[in-house]
Design an enzyme around this catalytic site. Structure first.
Site, PDB file in Angstrom:
ATOM      1  N   GLY A  46       0.837  -1.192   0.000  1.00 31.20           N
ATOM      2  CA  GLY A  46       0.000   0.000   0.000  1.00 31.20           C
ATOM      3  C   GLY A  46       0.868   1.236   0.000  1.00 31.20           C
ATOM      4  O   GLY A  46       2.060   1.155   0.317  1.00 31.20           O
ATOM      5  N   GLN A  51       3.063   9.890   1.625  1.00 34.71           N
ATOM      6  CA  GLN A  51       4.375   9.222   1.595  1.00 34.71           C
ATOM      7  C   GLN A  51       5.201   9.609   0.373  1.00 34.71           C
ATOM      8  O   GLN A  51       6.394   9.313   0.325  1.00 34.71           O
ATOM      9  CB  GLN A  51       4.207   7.694   1.636  1.00 34.71           C
ATOM     10  CG  GLN A  51       3.653   7.189   2.965  1.00 34.71           C
ATOM     11  CD  GLN A  51       3.504   5.689   2.956  1.00 34.71           C
ATOM     12  OE1 GLN A  51       2.516   5.168   2.451  1.00 34.71           O
ATOM     13  NE2 GLN A  51       4.490   4.989   3.488  1.00 34.71           N
ATOM     14  N   CYS A  91       6.183  -0.358   7.353  1.00 36.07           N
ATOM     15  CA  CYS A  91       5.838   0.861   6.624  1.00 36.07           C
ATOM     16  C   CYS A  91       7.030   1.298   5.787  1.00 36.07           C
ATOM     17  O   CYS A  91       8.151   1.318   6.271  1.00 36.07           O
ATOM     18  CB  CYS A  91       5.462   1.961   7.616  1.00 36.07           C
ATOM     19  SG  CYS A  91       4.958   3.493   6.811  1.00 36.07           S
ATOM     20  N   LEU A  92       6.771   1.651   4.535  1.00 38.26           N
ATOM     21  CA  LEU A  92       7.852   2.085   3.639  1.00 38.26           C
ATOM     22  C   LEU A  92       8.511   3.369   4.146  1.00 38.26           C
ATOM     23  O   LEU A  92       9.651   3.648   3.794  1.00 38.26           O
ATOM     24  CB  LEU A  92       7.306   2.302   2.220  1.00 38.26           C
ATOM     25  CG  LEU A  92       6.838   1.029   1.495  1.00 38.26           C
ATOM     26  CD1 LEU A  92       6.139   1.398   0.189  1.00 38.26           C
ATOM     27  CD2 LEU A  92       8.005   0.085   1.225  1.00 38.26           C
ATOM     28  N   HIS A 133      -4.022   0.980   8.042  1.00 39.02           N
ATOM     29  CA  HIS A 133      -2.696   1.598   7.995  1.00 39.02           C
ATOM     30  C   HIS A 133      -2.678   2.807   7.050  1.00 39.02           C
ATOM     31  O   HIS A 133      -2.149   3.868   7.392  1.00 39.02           O
ATOM     32  CB  HIS A 133      -1.689   0.525   7.541  1.00 39.02           C
ATOM     33  CG  HIS A 133      -0.277   0.977   7.379  1.00 39.02           C
ATOM     34  ND1 HIS A 133       0.735   0.535   8.213  1.00 39.02           N
ATOM     35  CD2 HIS A 133       0.317   1.799   6.478  1.00 39.02           C
ATOM     36  CE1 HIS A 133       1.887   1.094   7.819  1.00 39.02           C
ATOM     37  NE2 HIS A 133       1.655   1.853   6.776  1.00 39.02           N
ATOM     38  N   GLU A 134      -3.277   2.635   5.873  1.00 39.00           N
ATOM     39  CA  GLU A 134      -3.245   3.724   4.871  1.00 39.00           C
ATOM     40  C   GLU A 134      -4.143   4.885   5.289  1.00 39.00           C
ATOM     41  O   GLU A 134      -3.777   6.052   5.115  1.00 39.00           O
ATOM     42  CB  GLU A 134      -3.662   3.204   3.491  1.00 39.00           C
ATOM     43  CG  GLU A 134      -2.828   2.063   2.929  1.00 39.00           C
ATOM     44  CD  GLU A 134      -1.329   2.283   2.996  1.00 39.00           C
ATOM     45  OE1 GLU A 134      -0.884   3.455   3.055  1.00 39.00           O
ATOM     46  OE2 GLU A 134      -0.585   1.294   3.013  1.00 39.00           O
ATOM     47  N   HIS A 137      -2.405   6.980   7.735  1.00 34.58           N
ATOM     48  CA  HIS A 137      -1.444   7.909   7.117  1.00 34.58           C
ATOM     49  C   HIS A 137      -2.121   9.222   6.738  1.00 34.58           C
ATOM     50  O   HIS A 137      -1.534  10.298   6.873  1.00 34.58           O
ATOM     51  CB  HIS A 137      -0.837   7.304   5.842  1.00 34.58           C
ATOM     52  CG  HIS A 137       0.393   6.477   6.049  1.00 34.58           C
ATOM     53  ND1 HIS A 137       1.525   6.941   6.686  1.00 34.58           N
ATOM     54  CD2 HIS A 137       0.694   5.211   5.662  1.00 34.58           C
ATOM     55  CE1 HIS A 137       2.466   5.998   6.681  1.00 34.58           C
ATOM     56  NE2 HIS A 137       1.975   4.927   6.077  1.00 34.58           N
TER      57      HIS A 137
HETATM   58  O1  GNR Z   1       4.289  -2.580   2.576  1.00 31.42           O
HETATM   59  C1  GNR Z   1       3.619  -2.470   3.588  1.00 31.42           C
HETATM   60  N1  GNR Z   1       3.330  -3.575   4.328  1.00 31.42           N
HETATM   61  C2  GNR Z   1       2.374  -3.604   5.330  1.00 31.42           C
HETATM   62  C3  GNR Z   1       2.315  -4.715   6.153  1.00 31.42           C
HETATM   63  C4  GNR Z   1       1.366  -4.808   7.136  1.00 31.42           C
HETATM   64  C5  GNR Z   1       0.450  -3.799   7.310  1.00 31.42           C
HETATM   65  C6  GNR Z   1       0.514  -2.668   6.527  1.00 31.42           C
HETATM   66  C7  GNR Z   1       1.460  -2.567   5.537  1.00 31.42           C
HETATM   67  S1  GNR Z   1       1.497  -1.175   4.518  1.00 31.42           S
HETATM   68  C8  GNR Z   1       3.155  -1.145   4.013  1.00 31.42           C
HETATM   69  C9  GNR Z   1       3.371  -0.091   2.959  1.00 31.42           C
HETATM   70  C10 GNR Z   1       3.163   1.274   3.547  1.00 31.42           C
HETATM   71  O2  GNR Z   1       3.968   1.843   4.234  1.00 31.42           O
HETATM   72  N2  GNR Z   1       2.008   1.820   3.338  1.00 31.42           N
HETATM   73  O3  GNR Z   1       1.709   3.010   3.889  1.00 31.42           O
HETATM   74 NI    NI Z   2       2.939   3.085   5.708  1.00 33.83          NI
END
Ligand code: GNR
Ligand code: NI
Length: 156
Positions: A46, A51, A91-92, A133-134, A137
């Site tokens: 995601g 980001q 998270c990236l 998660h997204e 953000h």
């Molecule tokens: O790549 C991602 N892996 C992930 C693993 C578990 C729960 C959420 C994520 S999202 C993350 C990519 C990212 O930072 N998205 O904002």
């Molecule tokens: Ni993230």
């Protein structure tokens, strides 16, 4: 299409609240296309626009292993949740860091597509975690804000 640079933790933009998209124009489509390319290049499941330094409520996701589950979410909102799961998250924007968070087991989301039409999506397991998660953000929240404590008490 172009790859965009991922903003990493320490940059204050990650703590800002993103604004809703109002115009479904070519600029939005270019942003989405670039985000898609960047997410796949970084092997993420995601990516939120913040980001890549854009404070708009835009998300791309693909929680499948074969790129068949690609989704675009504009102005997404969680409309229903059920149960809970405690699983690993990364998270990236926080390279090398992972942790266990508590998230709903099932999540239903409504969002606009790139043409401004409302759609409803449902996810469990990784997809449910990714929706949460997204959308976090977009409100300046990182998964490190939601780490499950090593010991939970029953005092709330
Ligand atoms: O790549 C991602 N892996 C992930 C693993 C578990 C729960 C959420 C994520 S999202 C993350 C990519 C990212 O930072 N998205 O904002
Ligand atoms: Ni993230």
């Amino acid at each position: 299409m172009a790859l965009r640079k991922i903003v990493e933790v320490g940059d204050p933009i990650l703590r800002k609240k993103s604004r809703p998209v109002e115009k479904f124009d070519e600029r939005l489509h270019t942003l989405l296309d670039d985000m898609r390319e960047t997410m796949y290049e970084q092997n993420g499941v995601g990516l939120a626009a913040v980001q890549v330094g854009v404070l708009r409520r835009v998300v791309v996701m693909d929680c499948s292993t074969d790129k068949s589950g690609y989704l675009e979410l504009i102005n997404p909102e969680i409309i229903e949740t059920e149960g809970e799961q405690c699983e690993q998250e990364g998270c990236l924007s926080l390279p090398g860091k992972t942790g266990i968070t508590k998230r709903p087991a099932e999540v239903k989301v409504k969002a606009l597509d790139r043409n401004g039409n409302w759609c409803v999506y449902k996810g469990t397991e990784l997809k449910a975690r990714c929706f949460c998660h997204e959308i976090d953000h977009l409100d300046g929240i990182l998964f490190t804000d939601r780490l499950k404590p090593a010991i939970e008490t029953d005092l709330g």
